[in-house]
Design a protein around this motif. Structure first.
Motif, mmCIF file in Angstrom:
data_model
loop_
_atom_site.group_PDB
_atom_site.id
_atom_site.type_symbol
_atom_site.label_atom_id
_atom_site.label_comp_id
_atom_site.label_asym_id
_atom_site.label_seq_id
_atom_site.Cartn_x
_atom_site.Cartn_y
_atom_site.Cartn_z
ATOM 1 N N UNK A 244 2.776 -2.197 9.870
ATOM 2 C CA UNK A 244 3.100 -2.590 8.716
ATOM 3 C C UNK A 244 2.186 -2.541 7.589
ATOM 4 N N UNK A 245 1.078 -1.708 7.927
ATOM 5 C CA UNK A 245 -0.127 -1.410 6.766
ATOM 6 C C UNK A 245 0.753 -1.132 5.521
ATOM 7 N N UNK A 246 -0.047 -1.474 4.352
ATOM 8 C CA UNK A 246 0.383 -1.309 2.872
ATOM 9 C C UNK A 246 2.065 -2.021 2.703
ATOM 10 N N UNK A 247 2.535 -2.854 3.556
ATOM 11 C CA UNK A 247 3.863 -3.444 3.418
ATOM 12 C C UNK A 247 3.653 -4.989 3.617
ATOM 13 N N UNK A 248 4.786 -5.565 3.399
ATOM 14 C CA UNK A 248 4.706 -7.116 3.398
ATOM 15 C C UNK A 248 5.444 -7.507 4.768
ATOM 16 N N UNK A 249 5.840 -6.508 5.616
ATOM 17 C CA UNK A 249 6.314 -6.964 6.832
ATOM 18 C C UNK A 249 5.726 -7.726 7.617
ATOM 19 N N UNK A 250 6.242 -8.424 8.507
ATOM 20 C CA UNK A 250 5.904 -9.179 9.502
ATOM 21 C C UNK A 250 6.436 -8.845 10.873
#
Length: 420
Positions: free
Chosen positions: A168-174
């Motif tokens: 998830x690095x660099x994203x808003x994903x959880x």
């Protein structure tokens, strides 16, 4: 161009930095400062020497527990603290730092390891251990060491969650995960460096091999026989295939403790010198701890009693299961006297070799070419002098044989383990 082996790969050589040396009396060397293990300059010097020898990575073990310093000083600083200091004075050297899947929180650890991956420009790997040390577990407020099956089940889940968080690095994903571990979080950090940290696994039992096949890029093993080592390497590769990975996705690095001399006799004299300076009964106590028994009244000129070996096989704590299994197999096969075993126990659980640079290179080449090892975790008697000897005498011999690099290629540890 750097020569390669017929298989197209070079030997991986990591160095396991055991404070000021594997010999228990190493701290008594006149060229080692009393406070070396807590002195940043000592670790920086070790890193510079290792980089001069084009070593793949420094391997940093950890025992997060208070120990008795009267027997010998051991590594007291957290490996994840040491890595940035050593990375700052090197450009190509990699680092493998140990952190427990039993004693840490996956979100916090994922972020800490990702920060090291970023700060070192990819020169970082995580040695994921399940922790077998009762004192370390209690130091984290856990009263009893969980059974091995529980620890390894958590390790599979823990490493999988950490990998998902890194994705998830660099994203808003959880990451939403519910199991024995509950996570609802993202990494919350930028992706400033390509790839991810490499993952190393150090278990030598069946659960450890299965975990390695599932998630590891490198495996630190304790095999002392090349035939058994090759069989265990094949087992790990089989588990990798079962997990949908290529068989060669996991590289295996047996531990190899060495003492170097210009002649074999000189190497053994150096070994004996430092062993005789160790605290009284140090080796016997270490052997007793490895077997989980008391050897106070043992006959030094007779083999280890069969009753002791049977009791040791039933134990599940106190030492690494892999170390204990390999040690018992060796005792049963060779039937050495306790006195002889103590001298050959110089690796304290690792394969031990005292000899010339050529003899050491011969052994490493034989294991590598036969498929018993993809490389080695080298343990040296004294730091920094033993490391200088290895870099100045063994490394050139490996290079001459076309087994080891002459310049750094791939920057990241992950790429190196995959084969430059």
């Amino acid at each position: 161009m750097t020569p390669t082996t017929p298989a197209g790969r070079l030997m991986t050589v990591n160095v396991n930095v055991l404070g000021v040396g594997q010999r228990p009396a190493a701290w008594r060397s006149p060229d080692i400062a009393p406070d070396a293990i807590v002195d940043r300059a000592h670790w920086e010097e070790v890193a510079r020497i290792a980089e001069r020898g084009l070593i793949d990575a420094l391997f940093l073990a950890d025992r997060p527990a208070i120990t008795d310093p009267r027997s010998r000083p051991v590594q007291y600083l957290d490996p994840t603290v040491l890595v940035p200091a050593m990375a700052a004075v090197t450009d190509g050297l990699g680092f493998v730092a140990t952190s427990s899947t039993t004693l840490n929180d996956p979100v916090e650890l994922a972020r800490r390891l990702w920060a090291l991956h970023t700060a070192t420009s990819g020169r970082f790997a995580w040695n994921a251990v399940t922790t077998w040390d009762v004192e370390a577990v209690r130091n984290f407020g856990v009263e009893e060491l969980p059974e091995r099956s529980v620890r390894y089940a958590r390790a599979e889940e823990f490493v999988t969650v950490v990998r998902s968080l890194w994705d998830t690095a660099g994203t808003d994903a959880v990451v939403d995960h519910e199991g024995s571990i509950s996570v609802h979080a993202g990494l919350g950090m930028d992706r400033l460096v390509d790839g991810r940290p490499a993952i190393v696994q150090a278990g030598g039992s069946e659960p450890g091999w299965r975990l390695a096949g599932l998630v590891a890029d490198g495996v630190y093993s304790v095999d002392q026989d090349p035939v058994a080592a090759a069989a265990h390497r094949d087992t790990i590769r089989g588990y990798a295939v079962e997990a949908g990975r290529p068989a060669d996705a996991v590289r295996v690095f047996p531990g190899l403790a060495i003492v170097i001399g210009s002649t074999e006799r000189e190497a053994w004299e150096r070994f004996d010198h430092w062993e005789h300076l160790a605290p009284a009964r140090y080796s016997l106590n270490a052997l007793a701890n490895a077997l989980g028994t008391d050897l106070v009244d043992v006959d030094l000129d007779a083999p280890v009693p069969e009753s002791v070996l049977r009791d040791a096989e039933r134990r599940d704590a106190g030492w690494s299961a892999a170390y204990r299994r390999v040690l018992i197999e060796r005792i049963r096969t060779e039937q050495p006297s306790v006195r002889r075993l103590l001298r050959d126990f110089g690796g304290y659980g690792q394969r031990f070799l005292a000899g010339t640079p050529e003899q050491i290179a011969d052994s490493m080449e034989s294991w590598f070419r036969s498929g018993a090892a993809d490389g080695f975790n080298i343990m040296l008697d004294l730091f920094p002098s033993g490391l200088s000897d290895f870099v100045d005498h063994v490394v050139p011999e490996l290079q001459r044989r076309g087994l080891f690099r002459r310049e750094y290629g791939a920057r990241s540890v992950l790429e190196r383990f995959a084969g430059e």
